[in-house]
Design a protein around this motif. Structure first.
Motif, PDB file in Angstrom:
ATOM      1  N   VAL A  29     -19.072  -9.956   0.537  1.00  0.00           N
ATOM      2  CA  VAL A  29     -17.835  -9.599   1.221  1.00  0.00           C
ATOM      3  C   VAL A  29     -16.637  -9.946   0.346  1.00  0.00           C
ATOM      4  CG1 VAL A  29     -16.358 -10.158   3.201  1.00  0.00           C
ATOM      5  CG2 VAL A  29     -18.789  -9.744   3.541  1.00  0.00           C
ATOM      6  N   LEU A  30     -16.680 -11.103  -0.299  1.00  0.00           N
ATOM      7  CA  LEU A  30     -15.588 -11.528  -1.174  1.00  0.00           C
ATOM      8  C   LEU A  30     -15.435 -10.565  -2.353  1.00  0.00           C
ATOM      9  CD1 LEU A  30     -13.437 -13.622  -1.837  1.00  0.00           C
ATOM     10  CD2 LEU A  30     -15.170 -14.884  -3.112  1.00  0.00           C
ATOM     11  N   ILE A  31     -16.540 -10.165  -2.961  1.00  0.00           N
ATOM     12  CA  ILE A  31     -16.488  -9.230  -4.089  1.00  0.00           C
ATOM     13  C   ILE A  31     -15.924  -7.887  -3.642  1.00  0.00           C
ATOM     14  CG2 ILE A  31     -17.925  -7.882  -5.685  1.00  0.00           C
ATOM     15  CD1 ILE A  31     -19.689 -10.408  -5.947  1.00  0.00           C
ATOM     16  N   ALA A  32     -16.344  -7.406  -2.482  1.00  0.00           N
ATOM     17  CA  ALA A  32     -15.832  -6.136  -1.965  1.00  0.00           C
ATOM     18  C   ALA A  32     -14.337  -6.235  -1.677  1.00  0.00           C
ATOM     19  CB  ALA A  32     -16.589  -5.729  -0.707  1.00  0.00           C
ATOM     20  N   ALA A  33     -13.889  -7.336  -1.114  1.00  0.00           N
ATOM     21  CA  ALA A  33     -12.462  -7.509  -0.803  1.00  0.00           C
ATOM     22  C   ALA A  33     -11.626  -7.560  -2.080  1.00  0.00           C
ATOM     23  CB  ALA A  33     -12.247  -8.779   0.023  1.00  0.00           C
ATOM     24  N   VAL A  34     -12.099  -8.269  -3.099  1.00  0.00           N
ATOM     25  CA  VAL A  34     -11.387  -8.344  -4.371  1.00  0.00           C
ATOM     26  C   VAL A  34     -11.340  -6.961  -5.019  1.00  0.00           C
ATOM     27  CG1 VAL A  34     -11.508  -9.276  -6.722  1.00  0.00           C
ATOM     28  CG2 VAL A  34     -11.801 -10.792  -4.762  1.00  0.00           C
ATOM     29  N   GLY A  35     -12.447  -6.221  -4.965  1.00  0.00           N
ATOM     30  CA  GLY A  35     -12.465  -4.865  -5.522  1.00  0.00           C
ATOM     31  C   GLY A  35     -11.467  -3.956  -4.835  1.00  0.00           C
ATOM     32  N   LEU A  36     -11.386  -4.037  -3.512  1.00  0.00           N
ATOM     33  CA  LEU A  36     -10.434  -3.232  -2.756  1.00  0.00           C
ATOM     34  C   LEU A  36      -9.000  -3.609  -3.104  1.00  0.00           C
ATOM     35  CD1 LEU A  36     -10.049  -1.077  -0.591  1.00  0.00           C
ATOM     36  CD2 LEU A  36     -10.131  -2.891   1.121  1.00  0.00           C
ATOM     37  N   LEU A  37      -8.742  -4.903  -3.249  1.00  0.00           N
ATOM     38  CA  LEU A  37      -7.410  -5.369  -3.620  1.00  0.00           C
ATOM     39  C   LEU A  37      -7.010  -4.856  -5.004  1.00  0.00           C
ATOM     40  CD1 LEU A  37      -4.966  -7.148  -2.942  1.00  0.00           C
ATOM     41  CD2 LEU A  37      -6.155  -9.043  -4.022  1.00  0.00           C
ATOM     42  N   VAL A  38      -7.934  -4.897  -5.962  1.00  0.00           N
ATOM     43  CA  VAL A  38      -7.662  -4.405  -7.310  1.00  0.00           C
ATOM     44  C   VAL A  38      -7.380  -2.907  -7.281  1.00  0.00           C
ATOM     45  CG1 VAL A  38      -8.742  -3.979  -9.574  1.00  0.00           C
ATOM     46  CG2 VAL A  38      -8.904  -6.228  -8.507  1.00  0.00           C
ATOM     47  N   LEU A  39      -8.135  -2.157  -6.480  1.00  0.00           N
ATOM     48  CA  LEU A  39      -7.911  -0.719  -6.355  1.00  0.00           C
ATOM     49  C   LEU A  39      -6.530  -0.426  -5.782  1.00  0.00           C
ATOM     50  CD1 LEU A  39      -9.063   2.160  -6.535  1.00  0.00           C
ATOM     51  CD2 LEU A  39      -9.891   1.857  -4.206  1.00  0.00           C
ATOM     52  N   CYS A  40      -6.148  -1.140  -4.722  1.00  0.00           N
ATOM     53  CA  CYS A  40      -4.821  -0.937  -4.120  1.00  0.00           C
ATOM     54  C   CYS A  40      -3.707  -1.265  -5.107  1.00  0.00           C
ATOM     55  CB  CYS A  40      -4.673  -1.777  -2.853  1.00  0.00           C
ATOM     56  SG  CYS A  40      -5.693  -1.181  -1.492  1.00  0.00           S
ATOM     57  N   LEU A  41      -3.853  -2.355  -5.844  1.00  0.00           N
ATOM     58  CA  LEU A  41      -2.841  -2.721  -6.838  1.00  0.00           C
ATOM     59  C   LEU A  41      -2.750  -1.678  -7.941  1.00  0.00           C
ATOM     60  CD1 LEU A  41      -3.367  -6.580  -7.181  1.00  0.00           C
ATOM     61  CD2 LEU A  41      -1.401  -5.391  -6.204  1.00  0.00           C
ATOM     62  N   GLY A  42      -3.889  -1.127  -8.340  1.00  0.00           N
ATOM     63  CA  GLY A  42      -3.895  -0.087  -9.372  1.00  0.00           C
ATOM     64  C   GLY A  42      -3.141   1.153  -8.921  1.00  0.00           C
ATOM     65  N   VAL A  43      -3.368   1.569  -7.681  1.00  0.00           N
ATOM     66  CA  VAL A  43      -2.664   2.740  -7.149  1.00  0.00           C
ATOM     67  C   VAL A  43      -1.161   2.465  -7.063  1.00  0.00           C
ATOM     68  CG1 VAL A  43      -2.365   4.168  -5.083  1.00  0.00           C
ATOM     69  CG2 VAL A  43      -4.657   3.668  -5.921  1.00  0.00           C
ATOM     70  N   ALA A  44      -0.795   1.275  -6.611  1.00  0.00           N
ATOM     71  CA  ALA A  44       0.628   0.931  -6.498  1.00  0.00           C
ATOM     72  C   ALA A  44       1.292   0.898  -7.878  1.00  0.00           C
ATOM     73  CB  ALA A  44       0.794  -0.418  -5.803  1.00  0.00           C
ATOM     74  N   LEU A  45       0.625   0.308  -8.864  1.00  0.00           N
ATOM     75  CA  LEU A  45       1.192   0.264 -10.213  1.00  0.00           C
ATOM     76  C   LEU A  45       1.306   1.658 -10.814  1.00  0.00           C
ATOM     77  CD1 LEU A  45      -0.509  -2.907 -11.707  1.00  0.00           C
ATOM     78  CD2 LEU A  45       1.890  -2.594 -11.125  1.00  0.00           C
ATOM     79  N   PHE A  46       0.330   2.523 -10.556  1.00  0.00           N
ATOM     80  CA  PHE A  46       0.390   3.893 -11.055  1.00  0.00           C
ATOM     81  C   PHE A  46       1.616   4.607 -10.495  1.00  0.00           C
ATOM     82  CE2 PHE A  46      -0.707   8.415 -10.670  1.00  0.00           C
ATOM     83  CZ  PHE A  46      -0.888   8.709 -12.005  1.00  0.00           C
ATOM     84  N   GLY A  47       1.883   4.420  -9.211  1.00  0.00           N
ATOM     85  CA  GLY A  47       3.053   5.030  -8.584  1.00  0.00           C
ATOM     86  C   GLY A  47       4.353   4.506  -9.166  1.00  0.00           C
ATOM     87  N   MET A  48       4.387   3.203  -9.482  1.00  0.00           N
ATOM     88  CA  MET A  48       5.598   2.624 -10.059  1.00  0.00           C
ATOM     89  C   MET A  48       5.819   3.118 -11.483  1.00  0.00           C
ATOM     90  SD  MET A  48       5.356  -1.246  -8.468  1.00  0.00           S
ATOM     91  CE  MET A  48       6.064  -1.946  -9.906  1.00  0.00           C
ATOM     92  N   VAL A  49       4.747   3.246 -12.261  1.00  0.00           N
ATOM     93  CA  VAL A  49       4.867   3.692 -13.646  1.00  0.00           C
ATOM     94  C   VAL A  49       5.341   5.139 -13.689  1.00  0.00           C
ATOM     95  CG1 VAL A  49       3.530   4.252 -15.718  1.00  0.00           C
ATOM     96  CG2 VAL A  49       3.207   2.059 -14.577  1.00  0.00           C
ATOM     97  N   ARG A  50       4.807   5.969 -12.811  1.00  0.00           N
ATOM     98  CA  ARG A  50       5.221   7.371 -12.774  1.00  0.00           C
ATOM     99  C   ARG A  50       6.661   7.495 -12.310  1.00  0.00           C
ATOM    100  NH1 ARG A  50       1.678  12.178 -12.444  1.00  0.00           N
ATOM    101  NH2 ARG A  50       3.693  12.811 -11.693  1.00  0.00           N
ATOM    102  N   GLY A  51       7.176   6.499 -11.621  1.00  0.00           N
ATOM    103  CA  GLY A  51       8.575   6.488 -11.216  1.00  0.00           C
ATOM    104  C   GLY A  51       8.896   7.382 -10.041  1.00  0.00           C
TER     105      GLY A  51
END
Length: 194
Positions: free
Chosen positions: A61-83
């Motif tokens: 469960v911990l590994i799945a939660a960390v993976g989901l958090l990393v995915l969400c952060l990646g999407v958010a950073l992609f949106g910020m980089v694209r501006g």
């Protein structure tokens, strides 16, 4: 024939059949609170419904939660980089106001260059005269108006003005007479790069 013997005292039984343990104590299926914690090599009991795999399921469960958090952060950073390019309109090509005018009597068919960047013309059939239209034309295009008289003929004049300044005029007369007026627009200046 076999016989069954019962004795008073500790709970022991003799059961008919081979392989039965005569002196085995009865068990109830619940573990003693101190079993396995006395340092004699036993395993402590685990209060889980799935039989003792609590540490493995928590880790999953911990590994799945960390993976989901990393995915969400990646999407958010992609949106910020694209501006946030999706919300911005692409810059429009610079344009200039162009006025087309047709004078005379009767009706005329005409076509003229308007705001289309692809160079397609707007057409008007049977336009009543006098007729006038001001449109934005992209720089680098040549604003042009073409007029055609009907079978009855007549005499009509077309004119083109760019930014309020008269550029060209022409006259059409007679049955199915034609005239074209155009004016050059300068090409847009290239943007300065920093």
């Amino acid at each position: 024939m076999s016989s069954e013997t019962r004795e008073a005292g500790p709970s022991t039984s003799t059961v008919e059949g081979a392989g039965a343990d005569v002196d085995a104590p009865e068990t109830t299926g619940t573990a003693d609170a101190g079993a396995g914690s006395d340092g004699q090599g036993g395993t402590p009991p685990v209060d889980t419904e799935d039989g003792g795999h609590k540490t493995h399921s928590d880790r999953s469960v911990l590994i799945a939660a960390v993976g989901l958090l990393v995915l969400c952060l990646g999407v958010a950073l992609f949106g910020m980089v694209r501006g946030g390019d999706e919300g911005k309109a692409e810059p429009k090509a610079p344009t200039a106001p162009v006025t087309y005018e047709v004078t005379g009597e009767g009706t005329v068919d005409l076509s003229y260059q308007g705001v289309s960047e692809q160079g397609t013309a707007e057409t008007v059939s049977g336009a009543s005269l006098p007729w006038k239209e001001t449109v934005e034309v992209p720089l680098g295009q040549n604003p042009v108006i073409s007029i055609t008289l009907g079978e009855q003929g007549g005499q009509v004049r077309c004119a083109v003005a760019v930014r309020g300044r008269h550029m060209q005029s022409a006259t059409a007369s007679g049955g199915f007479g034609r005239a074209t007026c155009s004016a050059p627009l300068p090409a847009p200046e290239p943007e300065a790069t920093n």
